[in-house]
Design an enzyme around this catalytic site. Structure first.
Site, PDB file in Angstrom:
ATOM      1  N   ASP A   1      -1.394  -1.767  -4.110  1.00 41.99           N
ATOM      2  CA  ASP A   1      -2.571  -1.630  -3.485  1.00 41.99           C
ATOM      3  C   ASP A   1      -3.282  -0.118  -3.225  1.00 41.99           C
ATOM      4  O   ASP A   1      -2.577   0.544  -2.744  1.00 41.99           O
ATOM      5  CB  ASP A   1      -2.599  -2.364  -2.165  1.00 41.99           C
ATOM      6  CG  ASP A   1      -3.926  -2.916  -1.471  1.00 41.99           C
ATOM      7  OD1 ASP A   1      -4.763  -2.971  -2.063  1.00 41.99           O
ATOM      8  OD2 ASP A   1      -3.992  -2.957  -0.353  1.00 41.99           O
ATOM      9  N   HIS A   2      -4.449  -0.062  -3.758  1.00 37.45           N
ATOM     10  CA  HIS A   2      -5.057   1.302  -3.588  1.00 37.45           C
ATOM     11  C   HIS A   2      -4.105   2.506  -4.066  1.00 37.45           C
ATOM     12  O   HIS A   2      -3.956   3.375  -3.248  1.00 37.45           O
ATOM     13  CB  HIS A   2      -5.656   1.556  -2.203  1.00 37.45           C
ATOM     14  CG  HIS A   2      -6.298   0.494  -1.735  1.00 37.45           C
ATOM     15  ND1 HIS A   2      -7.902   0.705  -2.110  1.00 37.45           N
ATOM     16  CD2 HIS A   2      -6.543  -0.579  -0.778  1.00 37.45           C
ATOM     17  CE1 HIS A   2      -8.634  -0.315  -1.654  1.00 37.45           C
ATOM     18  NE2 HIS A   2      -7.821  -1.268  -0.833  1.00 37.45           N
TER      19      HIS A   2
ATOM     20  N   ASP B   1      -7.240   3.167  -7.519  1.00 40.71           N
ATOM     21  CA  ASP B   1      -8.504   3.185  -6.965  1.00 40.71           C
ATOM     22  C   ASP B   1      -9.077   4.773  -6.926  1.00 40.71           C
ATOM     23  O   ASP B   1      -8.692   5.643  -6.045  1.00 40.71           O
ATOM     24  CB  ASP B   1      -8.083   2.638  -5.546  1.00 40.71           C
ATOM     25  CG  ASP B   1      -9.518   2.890  -4.741  1.00 40.71           C
ATOM     26  OD1 ASP B   1     -10.508   3.287  -5.471  1.00 40.71           O
ATOM     27  OD2 ASP B   1      -9.346   2.550  -3.486  1.00 40.71           O
TER      28      ASP B   1
ATOM     29  N   SER C   1      -5.773  -7.463   7.375  1.00 40.27           N
ATOM     30  CA  SER C   1      -6.092  -7.335   8.917  1.00 40.27           C
ATOM     31  C   SER C   1      -5.887  -8.718   9.612  1.00 40.27           C
ATOM     32  O   SER C   1      -5.359  -8.589  10.600  1.00 40.27           O
ATOM     33  CB  SER C   1      -7.691  -7.163   8.917  1.00 40.27           C
ATOM     34  OG  SER C   1      -7.945  -5.557   8.290  1.00 40.27           O
TER      35      SER C   1
ATOM     36  N   ASN D   1      -8.231 -10.096  -1.203  1.00 40.23           N
ATOM     37  CA  ASN D   1      -7.213  -9.128  -0.392  1.00 40.23           C
ATOM     38  C   ASN D   1      -7.424  -9.383   0.973  1.00 40.23           C
ATOM     39  O   ASN D   1      -8.620  -9.251   1.695  1.00 40.23           O
ATOM     40  CB  ASN D   1      -7.533  -7.687  -0.620  1.00 40.23           C
ATOM     41  CG  ASN D   1      -7.280  -7.231  -2.024  1.00 40.23           C
ATOM     42  OD1 ASN D   1      -6.914  -7.990  -3.009  1.00 40.23           O
ATOM     43  ND2 ASN D   1      -7.252  -5.991  -2.278  1.00 40.23           N
TER      44      ASN D   1
ATOM     45  N   SER E   1       0.726  -1.057   0.052  1.00 41.51           N
ATOM     46  CA  SER E   1       0.024  -0.177   0.083  1.00 41.51           C
ATOM     47  C   SER E   1       0.998   1.178  -0.088  1.00 41.51           C
ATOM     48  O   SER E   1       2.116   1.157   0.181  1.00 41.51           O
ATOM     49  CB  SER E   1      -0.933   0.092   1.194  1.00 41.51           C
ATOM     50  OG  SER E   1      -0.011   0.245   2.414  1.00 41.51           O
TER      51      SER E   1
ATOM     52  N   HIS F   1     -13.054  -2.804   4.648  1.00 40.88           N
ATOM     53  CA  HIS F   1     -11.817  -2.865   5.338  1.00 40.88           C
ATOM     54  C   HIS F   1     -11.460  -3.062   6.675  1.00 40.88           C
ATOM     55  O   HIS F   1     -12.652  -2.391   7.462  1.00 40.88           O
ATOM     56  CB  HIS F   1     -11.058  -1.704   4.620  1.00 40.88           C
ATOM     57  CG  HIS F   1     -10.526  -1.948   3.336  1.00 40.88           C
ATOM     58  ND1 HIS F   1     -11.367  -1.031   2.222  1.00 40.88           N
ATOM     59  CD2 HIS F   1      -9.691  -2.464   2.517  1.00 40.88           C
ATOM     60  CE1 HIS F   1     -10.768  -1.335   1.178  1.00 40.88           C
ATOM     61  NE2 HIS F   1      -9.933  -2.452   1.153  1.00 40.88           N
TER      62      HIS F   1
ATOM     63  N   SER G   1     -10.824 -10.039   4.965  1.00 44.05           N
ATOM     64  CA  SER G   1     -10.379 -10.658   6.232  1.00 44.05           C
ATOM     65  C   SER G   1     -11.368 -11.317   6.813  1.00 44.05           C
ATOM     66  O   SER G   1     -12.603 -10.949   6.807  1.00 44.05           O
ATOM     67  CB  SER G   1      -9.756  -9.751   7.117  1.00 44.05           C
ATOM     68  OG  SER G   1      -8.187  -9.685   6.784  1.00 44.05           O
TER      69      SER G   1
HETATM   70  P1  13P Z   1      -8.943  -6.400   5.078  1.00 42.03           P
HETATM   71  O1  13P Z   1      -8.741  -5.389   5.960  1.00 42.03           O
HETATM   72  O2  13P Z   1     -10.299  -7.009   5.158  1.00 42.03           O
HETATM   73  O3  13P Z   1      -7.630  -7.356   5.388  1.00 42.03           O
HETATM   74  O4  13P Z   1      -8.826  -5.827   3.681  1.00 42.03           O
HETATM   75  C1  13P Z   1      -7.168  -5.719   3.024  1.00 42.03           C
HETATM   76  C2  13P Z   1      -7.473  -5.026   1.730  1.00 42.03           C
HETATM   77  O5  13P Z   1      -8.629  -4.944   0.877  1.00 42.03           O
HETATM   78  C3  13P Z   1      -6.353  -4.688   1.161  1.00 42.03           C
HETATM   79  O6  13P Z   1      -6.505  -3.884  -0.181  1.00 42.03           O
HETATM   80  O1  G3H Z   2      -6.828  -1.828   2.019  1.00 40.65           O
HETATM   81  C1  G3H Z   2      -5.969  -1.603   2.896  1.00 40.65           C
HETATM   82  C2  G3H Z   2      -4.923  -2.108   3.329  1.00 40.65           C
HETATM   83  O2  G3H Z   2      -5.174  -2.932   4.481  1.00 40.65           O
HETATM   84  C3  G3H Z   2      -3.619  -1.647   3.497  1.00 40.65           C
HETATM   85  O3  G3H Z   2      -3.750  -0.862   4.792  1.00 40.65           O
HETATM   86  O4  G3H Z   2      -2.964   1.392   4.006  1.00 40.65           O
HETATM   87  O5  G3H Z   2      -2.857   0.762   6.398  1.00 40.65           O
HETATM   88  O6  G3H Z   2      -1.148  -0.292   4.640  1.00 40.65           O
HETATM   89  P1  G3H Z   2      -2.536   0.333   5.166  1.00 40.65           P
HETATM   90 ZN    ZN Z   3      -8.465  -2.782  -0.142  1.00 43.60          ZN
END
Ligand code: 13P
Ligand code: G3H
Ligand code: ZN
Length: 325
Positions: free
Chosen positions: A85-86, A107, A272, A269, A53, A183, A229
């Site tokens: 990610d994102h 995103d 958590s 994904n 991320s 999330h 998660s």
């Molecule tokens: P969780 O918070 O459910 O683990 O989701 C992670 C996620 O979507 C990362 O992009």
């Molecule tokens: O969707 C988000 C992921 O759990 C990443 O979390 O941005 O705190 O690293 P973070």
């Molecule tokens: Zn996510």
């Protein structure tokens, strides 16, 4: 075949779609997390997506994370995709593409439809010119990611009638959709849930009707689920029993994720759950060994529990064990 470099998700998703399973996309932030995940995947011969991320990149630094993932590929020989990610801007996506990632997510789901298309298309053009694939998102998940908090009222399911136009106009390679996942470790309020005979919270079911409608409109196209998660209660109890305070943490039931994986969902994904496993293990260690201060002593069991958790996911939730080669 033994892999030495990160791969894209193209082949993984093709096989996952036709095979009725999904690839686990696990967030990585440090060496122990990378090792726990990849050792599990090696043991059960699973393909992997390791995702970074914006926050992880700010914490650990792009080069460190990239080199950790490269080390894991050399150690395991597995097909592993290195994914952003994102991604929230063209510049961030470009920096990851230029810096060796094989997949990025743009995103722009919080922007109006036309702006989401415009930004996603710009990232896709740059990424495809560099052999990198792109995940985009339509619909808004509730929960917290990085510094952005989306309340349940502001979240919205993906509108199936928008997906064909979005995918055609952007050229994205996979699409994250909102069907009720969210999330973080508190995916639903107690008021949104019922309780089972053990008194545990049971969340409302995912909107499989939305997923089915999306898949009908995008045959063969890989769908992504964020916020997946399951928030294992064993780790919530381990945290709460060792000085933590995480009341009513609740996630997505594993059977529902397994069902999604057997449908058009090719990437699931998970972040958590790794955090819970690591935190629970370390809290317990500190509680039981107040005299210890060598980080290796508490990071070792934390890494081992991440490995066991991921192995369980690969086999029983994602169904991608034995699919690496
Ligand atoms: P969780 O918070 O459910 O683990 O989701 C992670 C996620 O979507 C990362 O992009
Ligand atoms: O969707 C988000 C992921 O759990 C990443 O979390 O941005 O705190 O690293 P973070
Ligand atoms: Zn996510």
């Amino acid at each position: 075949m033994t892999y030495t470099k990160p791969v894209t998700t193209t082949e993984m998703f093709k096989k996952a779609y036709s095979g009725g399973y999904a690839i686990g996309a696990f967030n990585v932030n440090n060496m122990e997390i990378v090792q726990g995940i990849t050792e599990a995947a090696k043991e059960v011969s699973a393909p992997l997506i390791l995702q970074v991320s914006k926050g992880a990149r700010a914490y650990a630094n792009h080069t460190y994370l990239m080199k950790l993932v490269e080390a894991a590929i050399i150690e395991t020989g597995l097909p592993i995709c290195l994914h952003l990610d994102h991604g929230d801007s063209f510049e961030l996506c470009k920096s990851c593409i230029d810096g060796g990632f094989t997949s990025v997510m743009i995103d722009a789901s919080s922007k109006p439809f036309a702006e989401n298309i415009e930004l996603t298309k710009k990232v896709v053009e740059y990424a495809h010119d560099h052999g990198v694939v792109v995940e985009a998102e339509l619909g808004t998940l509730a929960g917290v990611e990085d510094e952005v908090q989306v309340s349940a009222e502001d979240s919205s399911y993906t509108r199936p009638e928008e997906v064909e136009e979005f995918v055609t106009k952007t050229g994205c390679d996979s699409l994250a959709i909102a069907i009720g996942t969210s999330h973080g470790a508190y995916k639903f309020t107690a008021a949104q849930c019922t309780r089972n005979e053990k008194g545990e919270l049971v969340p409302p079911p995912l909107r499989f009707d939305v997923l089915e409608e999306v898949s009908k409109r995008l045959p063969g196209f890989p769908i992504v689920l964020h916020g997946s998660s399951s928030v294992p209660q064993e780790f919530v109890k381990m945290i709460n029993g060792n000085g933590g305070k995480m009341p009513d943490a609740v996630g997505i039931p594993e059977e529902q994720l397994r069902k999604a994986a057997s449908m058009s969902v090719c990437k699931i994904n998970i972040d958590s759950d790794l955090r819970l496993a690591m935190t629970g293990t370390i809290r317990q260690f500190f509680n039981e060994h107040p005299d210890k201060f060598d980080p290796r002593e508490y990071l070792k069991p934390a890494r081992a529990n991440i490995k066991e958790l991921v192995k369980h996911k690969l086999i029983h939730v994602l169904g991608c064990d034995g699919k690496a080669f």
